[in-house]
Design a protein around this motif. Structure first.
Motif, PDB file in Angstrom:
ATOM      1  N   ARG A  89       0.851  -1.187   0.000  1.00 54.32           N
ATOM      2  CA  ARG A  89       0.000   0.000   0.000  1.00 54.32           C
ATOM      3  C   ARG A  89       0.893   1.246   0.000  1.00 54.32           C
ATOM      4  NH1 ARG A  89      -5.170  -0.816   1.336  1.00 54.32           N
ATOM      5  NH2 ARG A  89      -5.379   1.261   2.264  1.00 54.32           N
ATOM      6  N   PHE A  90       0.542   2.221  -0.820  1.00 56.47           N
ATOM      7  CA  PHE A  90       1.335   3.446  -0.869  1.00 56.47           C
ATOM      8  C   PHE A  90       0.420   4.647  -1.065  1.00 56.47           C
ATOM      9  CE2 PHE A  90       0.698   2.463  -5.301  1.00 56.47           C
ATOM     10  CZ  PHE A  90       0.629   3.691  -5.939  1.00 56.47           C
ATOM     11  N   TYR A  91       0.864   5.752  -0.520  1.00 58.76           N
ATOM     12  CA  TYR A  91       0.178   7.025  -0.757  1.00 58.76           C
ATOM     13  C   TYR A  91       0.978   8.149  -0.103  1.00 58.76           C
ATOM     14  CZ  TYR A  91      -3.432  10.566  -1.355  1.00 58.76           C
ATOM     15  OH  TYR A  91      -4.111  11.705  -1.722  1.00 58.76           O
ATOM     16  N   ARG A  93       2.968  -9.747  -4.909  1.00 59.87           N
ATOM     17  CA  ARG A  93       2.078  -8.996  -4.027  1.00 59.87           C
ATOM     18  C   ARG A  93       1.201  -8.030  -4.818  1.00 59.87           C
ATOM     19  NH1 ARG A  93       6.313  -6.607   0.261  1.00 59.87           N
ATOM     20  NH2 ARG A  93       4.427  -5.971   1.384  1.00 59.87           N
ATOM     21  N   LYS A  94       0.003  -7.820  -4.338  1.00 57.04           N
ATOM     22  CA  LYS A  94      -0.892  -6.826  -4.914  1.00 57.04           C
ATOM     23  C   LYS A  94      -0.414  -5.444  -4.505  1.00 57.04           C
ATOM     24  CE  LYS A  94      -5.806  -5.533  -5.119  1.00 57.04           C
ATOM     25  NZ  LYS A  94      -7.181  -5.864  -4.651  1.00 57.04           N
ATOM     26  N   ILE A  95      -0.516  -4.467  -5.406  1.00 56.04           N
ATOM     27  CA  ILE A  95      -0.113  -3.090  -5.118  1.00 56.04           C
ATOM     28  C   ILE A  95      -1.358  -2.207  -5.138  1.00 56.04           C
ATOM     29  CG2 ILE A  95       1.301  -1.131  -5.831  1.00 56.04           C
ATOM     30  CD1 ILE A  95       3.219  -3.092  -7.146  1.00 56.04           C
ATOM     31  N   ILE A  96      -1.514  -1.404  -4.098  1.00 55.26           N
ATOM     32  CA  ILE A  96      -2.713  -0.578  -3.949  1.00 55.26           C
ATOM     33  C   ILE A  96      -2.316   0.873  -3.699  1.00 55.26           C
ATOM     34  CG2 ILE A  96      -4.780  -0.140  -2.556  1.00 55.26           C
ATOM     35  CD1 ILE A  96      -4.707  -3.132  -1.797  1.00 55.26           C
ATOM     36  N   GLU A  97      -2.842   1.764  -4.541  1.00 59.39           N
ATOM     37  CA  GLU A  97      -2.700   3.182  -4.217  1.00 59.39           C
ATOM     38  C   GLU A  97      -3.786   3.511  -3.197  1.00 59.39           C
ATOM     39  OE1 GLU A  97      -2.362   7.665  -6.035  1.00 59.39           O
ATOM     40  OE2 GLU A  97      -3.893   6.333  -6.805  1.00 59.39           O
ATOM     41  N   ALA A  98      -3.358   3.787  -1.974  1.00 62.91           N
ATOM     42  CA  ALA A  98      -4.307   3.965  -0.865  1.00 62.91           C
ATOM     43  C   ALA A  98      -4.838   5.393  -0.808  1.00 62.91           C
ATOM     44  CB  ALA A  98      -3.625   3.589   0.446  1.00 62.91           C
ATOM     45  N   PRO A 118      -7.363   8.233  -0.397  1.00 59.64           N
ATOM     46  CA  PRO A 118      -8.676   8.349   0.247  1.00 59.64           C
ATOM     47  C   PRO A 118      -9.689   9.115  -0.596  1.00 59.64           C
ATOM     48  CG  PRO A 118      -7.193   9.984   1.150  1.00 59.64           C
ATOM     49  CD  PRO A 118      -6.372   9.173   0.171  1.00 59.64           C
ATOM     50  N   ARG A 119      -9.240   9.636  -1.768  1.00 57.44           N
ATOM     51  CA  ARG A 119     -10.122  10.448  -2.599  1.00 57.44           C
ATOM     52  C   ARG A 119     -10.368   9.876  -3.990  1.00 57.44           C
ATOM     53  NH1 ARG A 119      -6.936  14.129   0.170  1.00 57.44           N
ATOM     54  NH2 ARG A 119      -5.394  14.217  -1.489  1.00 57.44           N
ATOM     55  N   ASP A 120      -9.350   9.307  -4.586  1.00 49.62           N
ATOM     56  CA  ASP A 120      -9.421   8.893  -5.989  1.00 49.62           C
ATOM     57  C   ASP A 120      -9.868   7.443  -6.116  1.00 49.62           C
ATOM     58  OD1 ASP A 120      -8.993   8.288  -8.677  1.00 49.62           O
ATOM     59  OD2 ASP A 120      -7.247   9.603  -8.809  1.00 49.62           O
ATOM     60  N   SER A 121     -11.066   7.242  -6.644  1.00 53.46           N
ATOM     61  CA  SER A 121     -11.608   5.891  -6.792  1.00 53.46           C
ATOM     62  C   SER A 121     -11.319   5.278  -8.159  1.00 53.46           C
ATOM     63  CB  SER A 121     -13.127   5.891  -6.571  1.00 53.46           C
ATOM     64  OG  SER A 121     -13.427   6.259  -5.246  1.00 53.46           O
ATOM     65  N   PHE A 122     -10.663   6.050  -9.032  1.00 53.69           N
ATOM     66  CA  PHE A 122     -10.260   5.486 -10.321  1.00 53.69           C
ATOM     67  C   PHE A 122      -8.825   4.982 -10.257  1.00 53.69           C
ATOM     68  CE2 PHE A 122      -8.332   5.861 -14.584  1.00 53.69           C
ATOM     69  CZ  PHE A 122      -9.132   4.940 -15.247  1.00 53.69           C
ATOM     70  N   TRP A 123      -7.886   5.876 -10.014  1.00 52.96           N
ATOM     71  CA  TRP A 123      -6.484   5.455  -9.932  1.00 52.96           C
ATOM     72  C   TRP A 123      -6.192   4.721  -8.626  1.00 52.96           C
ATOM     73  CZ3 TRP A 123      -4.178   5.405 -14.353  1.00 52.96           C
ATOM     74  CH2 TRP A 123      -4.456   6.367 -15.325  1.00 52.96           C
ATOM     75  N   GLY A 124      -6.914   5.029  -7.571  1.00 54.06           N
ATOM     76  CA  GLY A 124      -6.673   4.426  -6.267  1.00 54.06           C
ATOM     77  C   GLY A 124      -7.867   3.646  -5.745  1.00 54.06           C
ATOM     78  N   GLU A 125      -7.817   3.352  -4.433  1.00 44.94           N
ATOM     79  CA  GLU A 125      -8.899   2.562  -3.830  1.00 44.94           C
ATOM     80  C   GLU A 125     -10.068   3.422  -3.371  1.00 44.94           C
ATOM     81  OE1 GLU A 125      -7.402   0.523  -0.421  1.00 44.94           O
ATOM     82  OE2 GLU A 125      -7.056   2.354   0.732  1.00 44.94           O
ATOM     83  N   GLY A 156      -2.430   1.030  -9.172  1.00 43.51           N
ATOM     84  CA  GLY A 156      -1.849  -0.173  -8.566  1.00 43.51           C
ATOM     85  C   GLY A 156      -1.807  -1.337  -9.537  1.00 43.51           C
ATOM     86  N   THR A 157      -2.869  -1.507 -10.316  1.00 45.62           N
ATOM     87  CA  THR A 157      -2.931  -2.585 -11.301  1.00 45.62           C
ATOM     88  C   THR A 157      -1.875  -2.401 -12.380  1.00 45.62           C
ATOM     89  OG1 THR A 157      -5.304  -2.870 -10.923  1.00 45.62           O
ATOM     90  CG2 THR A 157      -4.429  -3.739 -12.986  1.00 45.62           C
ATOM     91  N   LEU A 158      -1.686  -1.154 -12.843  1.00 41.96           N
ATOM     92  CA  LEU A 158      -0.658  -0.889 -13.849  1.00 41.96           C
ATOM     93  C   LEU A 158       0.740  -1.151 -13.310  1.00 41.96           C
ATOM     94  CD1 LEU A 158      -1.920   2.378 -15.604  1.00 41.96           C
ATOM     95  CD2 LEU A 158      -2.027   0.033 -16.455  1.00 41.96           C
ATOM     96  N   LEU A 159       0.981  -0.806 -12.059  1.00 40.39           N
ATOM     97  CA  LEU A 159       2.289  -1.076 -11.455  1.00 40.39           C
ATOM     98  C   LEU A 159       2.569  -2.577 -11.418  1.00 40.39           C
ATOM     99  CD1 LEU A 159       2.266   1.560  -8.574  1.00 40.39           C
ATOM    100  CD2 LEU A 159       3.869   1.484 -10.489  1.00 40.39           C
ATOM    101  N   VAL A 160       1.558  -3.373 -11.099  1.00 42.76           N
ATOM    102  CA  VAL A 160       1.724  -4.833 -11.115  1.00 42.76           C
ATOM    103  C   VAL A 160       2.022  -5.306 -12.539  1.00 42.76           C
ATOM    104  CG1 VAL A 160       0.527  -7.038 -10.821  1.00 42.76           C
ATOM    105  CG2 VAL A 160       0.334  -5.270  -9.064  1.00 42.76           C
TER     106      VAL A 160
END
Length: 200
Positions: free
Chosen positions: A8-10, A153-158, A160-167, A178-182
């Motif tokens: 998880r990163f942000y 490992r799964k990579i997640i942009e954590a 709190p605002r962006d529901s397209f690029w992040g969670e 996160g999907t593109l990074l994987v």
């Protein structure tokens, strides 16, 4: 067997360099077939972050001066404001720029709001981002090593605002970054495995 923990990163922490705003010098290459009909990719252009060139790409045809101002700007909040044609806050709250620079960026923002992104931006943005990430993580060797260290490992942009690029705020967003990074990680790993095969 222990399940691998998600990465998880942000903005902060061990994987903060995965953020598009993280300062990382790299050169754009191999993007001539990337993007839509209203987008120019400048091979050979040196970038100071993935976010800079991603936002600048929206204006390479419609307003080259705005594109240049974005990729040369030293302030991430201003890059975001200009690229998203959003709030003036990122410009007005900046205490490091002069009154003249502030006026200049506010005028660019006014124009970027009027112009907007290319008509086919929603279709082009993901392949453009993937190409940018390939350039970033292939050329910045320390970042490449860090990305490859997340293998399996799964990579997640954590975000709190962006529901397209992040969670997003409810942790159920698309997490496209996160999907593109994987995907970039797996493609680099596959290329390196093939190289070792031919070498040995």
């Amino acid at each position: 067997m222990t399940e691998l923990q998600d990465v998880r990163f942000y903005g902060r922490g061990a994987f903060k360099s995965f953020s598009n705003f993280y300062g990382s010098i790299f050169t754009l290459v191999g993007g001539k077939s990337t993007g839509g009909s209203n987008i120019i990719w400048h091979d050979g252009l040196e970038c100071i972050s993935a976010e800079h060139i991603y936002q600048a790409t929206k204006f390479t045809i419609s307003a080259p001066d705005i594109a240049e101002a974005i990729w040369k700007c030293n302030y991430g909040a201003i890059v975001y404001s200009l690229g998203h044609a959003s709030s003036t806050y990122g410009i007005n709250a900046n205490k490091q720029i002069s009154a003249e620079e502030k006026k200049y960026y506010l005028e660019l923002l006014r124009r970027s709001k009027k112009i907007g992104p290319p008509a086919d931006w929603n279709q082009a943005r993901v392949p453009i981002m993937k190409r940018i990430l390939h350039c970033k993580f292939r050329q910045c060797l320390d970042l490449k090593r860090l990305l490859l260290s997340t293998a399996g490992r799964k990579i997640i942009e954590a975000s709190p605002r962006d529901s397209f690029w992040g969670e997003g705020p409810y942790k159920n967003g698309q997490n496209v970054l996160g999907t593109l990074l994987v995907q970039v990680r797996e493609e680099i790993l596959a290329e390196e495995a093939q190289l070792w095969y031919y070498l040995f």
